[in-house]
Scaffold this motif. Sequence first.
Motif, short mmCIF file in Angstrom:
data_model
loop_
_atom_site.label_atom_id
_atom_site.label_comp_id
_atom_site.label_asym_id
_atom_site.label_seq_id
_atom_site.Cartn_x
_atom_site.Cartn_y
_atom_site.Cartn_z
N PHE A 191 0.83 -1.21 0.00
CA PHE A 191 0.00 0.00 0.00
C PHE A 191 0.87 1.26 0.00
N LEU A 192 1.91 1.26 0.82
CA LEU A 192 2.80 2.42 0.85
C LEU A 192 3.47 2.64 -0.50
N SER A 193 3.93 1.56 -1.12
CA SER A 193 4.58 1.69 -2.43
C SER A 193 3.61 2.20 -3.48
N ALA A 194 2.37 1.74 -3.42
CA ALA A 194 1.36 2.18 -4.39
C ALA A 194 1.13 3.67 -4.30
N LEU A 195 1.23 4.21 -3.09
CA LEU A 195 1.01 5.65 -2.88
C LEU A 195 2.30 6.46 -2.89
N ASP A 196 3.39 5.83 -3.29
CA ASP A 196 4.70 6.50 -3.36
C ASP A 196 5.12 7.07 -2.01
#
Length: 219
Positions: free
Chosen positions: A158-163
């Motif tokens: 989730f964190l990676s998806a939201l940069d």
Amino acid sequence: MSDYIADHGPVDPPSDCPACPRLVALREELKAAYPDWHNAPVPSFGADAPRLLIIGLAPGMKGANCTGRPFTGDYAGDLLYQTMIEFGFAEGTYKARPDDGLQLKDSMITNAVRCLPPQNKPTGAEIKTCRPYLLSTLDANPSIKAVLALGRIAHETFLSALDQRRASFAFAHGARHELPGTGLTLFDSYHCSRYNTNTGRLTEEMFHSVFRQIRSFIP
């Protein structure tokens, strides 16, 4: 909701999604062995205008891959849905099948990877390939204010998806993270798997404590 087209594309993959060869091969193998099962990408399940999004890792073989509804048919769903009912995020009776009439309230459940992976372990490439569907789910549901990550991989995905920088938001059971520039608050829990509960890594009270935090955040 599945035909919504957002900036990142469709909210759910097509039933015959060809994107990940390893997952397609397993899907075809299980279709031959269990033709009555869902054996396809599992769409999100939820209410209209949800404020809470719950993210798991991937469908279980005899759970969502069989039934076609997230966390339905395996032990993780027993604990998750009963807890959601108790805290007012679902209503009805959970009977571990998609026609049990259970309805979610103010919430939605999805998976970081929509297809069953071998040994329940998707690769980094498979997680990245499925990421647009997670982003489209957020685009399609601007009402979402809180996100519950079930397990470290869901949290990091989730964190990676939201940069967002992973190092800035360490995963920990019961942790709460305000994500700058997103309008979202991320809550963490150990995954509600049978392994975690059998080993005592996650107790029912520990799981309830996370939902108490969320319920306080979402009146």
